[in-house]
Design an enzyme around this catalytic site. Structure first.
Site, PDB file in Angstrom:
ATOM      1  N   GLY A  95       1.194  -1.372 -11.257  1.00 13.62           N
ATOM      2  CA  GLY A  95       0.472  -2.351 -12.072  1.00 13.62           C
ATOM      3  C   GLY A  95       0.558  -1.978 -13.542  1.00 13.62           C
ATOM      4  O   GLY A  95       0.621  -2.844 -14.420  1.00 13.62           O
ATOM      5  N   ASP A 205      -6.530  -6.467 -10.068  1.00  8.65           N
ATOM      6  CA  ASP A 205      -7.659  -6.292  -9.149  1.00  8.65           C
ATOM      7  C   ASP A 205      -8.132  -7.625  -8.592  1.00  8.65           C
ATOM      8  O   ASP A 205      -9.246  -7.707  -8.067  1.00  8.65           O
ATOM      9  CB  ASP A 205      -8.833  -5.628  -9.894  1.00  8.65           C
ATOM     10  N   SER A 251      -1.114  -5.145  -9.154  1.00  4.62           N
ATOM     11  CA  SER A 251      -0.884  -3.763  -8.710  1.00  4.62           C
ATOM     12  C   SER A 251      -0.881  -3.753  -7.189  1.00  4.62           C
ATOM     13  O   SER A 251      -1.719  -4.401  -6.556  1.00  4.62           O
ATOM     14  CB  SER A 251      -2.005  -2.850  -9.204  1.00  4.62           C
ATOM     15  N   HIS A 256      -5.632  -1.707  -3.752  1.00  2.00           N
ATOM     16  CA  HIS A 256      -5.561  -3.103  -4.193  1.00  2.00           C
ATOM     17  C   HIS A 256      -5.438  -4.055  -3.001  1.00  2.00           C
ATOM     18  O   HIS A 256      -5.369  -3.616  -1.858  1.00  2.00           O
ATOM     19  CB  HIS A 256      -4.435  -3.267  -5.208  1.00  2.00           C
TER      20      HIS A 256
HETATM   21  C1  LIG Z   1      -7.238  -3.810 -13.928  1.00  2.00           C
HETATM   22  C2  LIG Z   1      -6.137  -2.838 -13.646  1.00  2.00           C
HETATM   23  N1  LIG Z   1      -4.981  -2.953 -14.305  1.00  2.00           N
HETATM   24  C3  LIG Z   1      -3.936  -2.119 -14.072  1.00  2.00           C
HETATM   25  C4  LIG Z   1      -4.040  -1.122 -13.136  1.00  2.00           C
HETATM   26  C5  LIG Z   1      -2.881  -0.189 -12.921  1.00  2.00           C
HETATM   27  O1  LIG Z   1      -2.288  -0.332 -11.671  1.00  2.00           O
HETATM   28  P1  LIG Z   1      -1.392   0.866 -11.062  1.00  2.00           P
HETATM   29  O2  LIG Z   1      -2.351   1.892 -10.552  1.00  2.00           O
HETATM   30  O3  LIG Z   1      -0.617   0.229  -9.973  1.00  2.00           O
HETATM   31  O4  LIG Z   1      -0.561   1.384 -12.154  1.00  2.00           O
HETATM   32  C6  LIG Z   1      -5.226  -0.953 -12.427  1.00  2.00           C
HETATM   33  C7  LIG Z   1      -5.329   0.124 -11.417  1.00  2.00           C
HETATM   34  O5  LIG Z   1      -6.178   0.150 -10.573  1.00  2.00           O
HETATM   35  C8  LIG Z   1      -6.304  -1.836 -12.688  1.00  2.00           C
HETATM   36  O6  LIG Z   1      -7.464  -1.717 -12.050  1.00  2.00           O
END
Ligand SMILES: Cc1ncc(COP(=O)(O)O)c(C=O)c1O
Length: 501
Positions: A95, A205, A251, A256
């Site tokens: 994400g 999310d 993500s 998730h």
């Molecule tokens: C709102 C939000 N954006 C981005 C991310 C980043 O995702 P990733 O952990 O896959 O890099 C998260 C991670 O939980 C998140 O909660």
């Protein structure tokens, strides 16, 4: 066995058998073969939820050993885009990478000069949340402009957008739908339309959240179609979050709504040009758009003259952006495709689990403050939510169950978190709380005060940081796990109230 296909089938049969034997605790709570939760063991706030189908898909793709993003990836990109009803989805390896690709795409020299984000331009975002919603803004040389968050919804106080706007500088709004609660899209989109700004929805999310508006309002913002499978009657337009902005991100990390281990996606809602530039940033910055292992999709591999390169220089090695390589592996996409088929069931379970927790904790509304979906004004066990006068509605696919500890309560949020920990109940803070108070941002502001702009006081983000936590709502929670969570919190509130009197 000499037939390789028969051999593969046998391996996959054994793989399924193995997975059924050892992965029982990871099956959805609704599955009859789900292993019951053992009292006295941990209740995580989130976990992978999968069955033998995912394990088979991963092994099958691994045996094929294409490895890099290939046919499974292409299929998942199509299936995710079809589920959401967007023009394209591009798979990435997280994400965070999705957010980096999304904002990088908006810096491309292939976009109109007045709209592309250039170093020193501003992107409005929100102070409370996850750090990698904001970090990519800084990483592309833009200035994040922080507005406050509302402790009840967890989302941006969108009424502050106007105050954050700076003519000639503001180019985009980039914010997350917090914990599966959509932010106020009507206000945000009206603001973006007024000033011709990009909207990047961090939907990491919030896969499966819906936002709806009265049709005239939606049409005035450029939306006349529902998302596939959604319908609230002829007078309204209802769409998934992640399909209202220009570009959105997912993500697929295990907590998730669906998982491929590590992974994510960039959704291109409408503009084909954004697909081309986002894909370029994901794939080394190249100008060529051939899938891996394929040459000459453009039919003029040696017929281009770009930049200061000689005429006919190989298009495969022509770079129009300073890009990255953020692709996931094909076996991850194979897992993701199976998970995507479970998504409607997962979304339903998340909603039900939120409702169970809300009902079970209602008795302590004097001590605990609960989330409201954006546009809801109250919750009632008999009628559900009541709504504000805007005519806009949200339907949350909850990432978590947020609880605020009220100011007069005889315990703090940290004491409640410690009690949950003692009882092995997974709990989390709303990620980075007030991000401006994180060491990384404090350092950035100290080193480069002009790198960040803050609009007004951040009391809401501070309240989120100081007084809230969240519990899980994931589809692996069984009724006995939810019962234990409720028991622990209700007993704690009871005992603390008695001690206080
Ligand atoms: C709102 C939000 N954006 C981005 C991310 C980043 O995702 P990733 O952990 O896959 O890099 C998260 C991670 O939980 C998140 O909660």
């Amino acid at each position: 066995m000499s037939d390789p296909q028969a051999l593969k089938q046998e391996i996959l049969r054994l793989t399924r058998e193995y997975s059924r034997q050892v992965h029982g605790p990871f099956r959805p709570a609704s599955d009859p073969e789900r292993k019951p939760w053992k009292a006295g063991t941990t209740i995580p706030y989130a976990a992978r939820v999968f069955m033998e189908d995912e394990v088979e898909a991963a092994v099958s793709s691994t045996l094929d050993f294409w490895l890099t993003l290939g046919s499974e990836g292409a299929a998942m990109e199509k299936e995710l885009a079809a589920f959401l009803g967007v023009r394209h989805s591009l798979l990435v390896n997280s994400g965070s990478s999705a957010n980096l690709v999304a904002i990088s795409a908006l810096t491309s020299g292939k976009l109109p000069d007045t709209r592309r984000i250039k170093p020193g331009d501003e992107v409005i975002t929100v102070a409370a949340g996850f750090p990698t919603t904001v970090a990519p803004i800084v990483q592309v040389g833009a200035v994040p402009v922080f507005i406050d968050a509302d402790p009840i919804t967890g989302n941006a106080r969108c009424g502050q957008l106007e105050a954050a706007y700076k003519e000639g500088k503001t180019k985009a709004v980039m914010m997350a739908h917090a914990l599966g609660n959509p932010f106020d899209l009507a206000v945000t989109l009206s603001f973006c339309r007024k000033y011709d700004l990009w909207l990047v929805e961090d939907n990491c999310d919030a896969l499966g959240c819906c936002y709806s508006m009265p049709r005239p309002l939606a049409e005035s913002l450029g939306f006349s179609e529902n998302s596939p499978g959604l319908d609230e009657g002829p007078d309204r337009v209802v769409r998934w979050t992640g399909t209202w902005g220009d570009i959105s991100t997912q993500s697929f990390y295990p907590p998730h709504h669906l998982t491929m281990g590590e992974g994510g996606a960039v959704n291109i809602v409408r503009h084909q040009k954004l697909k081309v530039v986002a894909e370029s940033f994901r794939d080394w910055g190249r100008d060529c758009w051939c899938p891996s292992g394929i040459d000459n999709t453009c039919n003029k591999r040696f017929g281009w003259q770009l930049g200061e390169l000689p005429e006919g220089y190989d298009h495969k090695y022509t770079y129009s952006h300073l890009g990255f390589n953020l692709k996931p592996l094909d076996p991850q996409a194979a897992i993701g495709r199976v998970q995507l088929r479970r998504l409607p069931e997962f979304i339903k379970a998340r909603k039900q689990n939120w409702d169970t927790l809300r009902r079970g904790l209602a008795v302590h509304g004097d001590l605990l403050e609960f989330s409201l979906p954006t546009h809801a004004t109250a919750w009632n066990p008999e009628y559900g939510f009541s709504w504000d006068a805007t005519g806009c509605r949200t339907d949350c696919s909850w990432f978590g169950f947020k609880i605020g500890v009220r100011p007069g309560a005889p315990f703090t949020r940290t004491a409640l978190a410690q009690e949950l920990d003692r009882n092995l109940i997974g709990n989390r803070m709303l990620f980075g709380g007030n991000l401006l108070r994180q060491p990384a941002l404090a350092q950035l502001r100290q080193d480069h005060p002009e790198a960040v702009r803050v609009v007004g006081e951040m009391d809401g983000a501070d309240a989120i940081m100081n007084s809230t936590l969240f519990l899980g709502t994931y589809p692996g929670l069984t009724s006995s796990m939810l019962g234990k969570m409720l028991d622990v919190i209700v007993s704690y509130c009871n005992s603390m109230s008695c001690d206080a009197t």
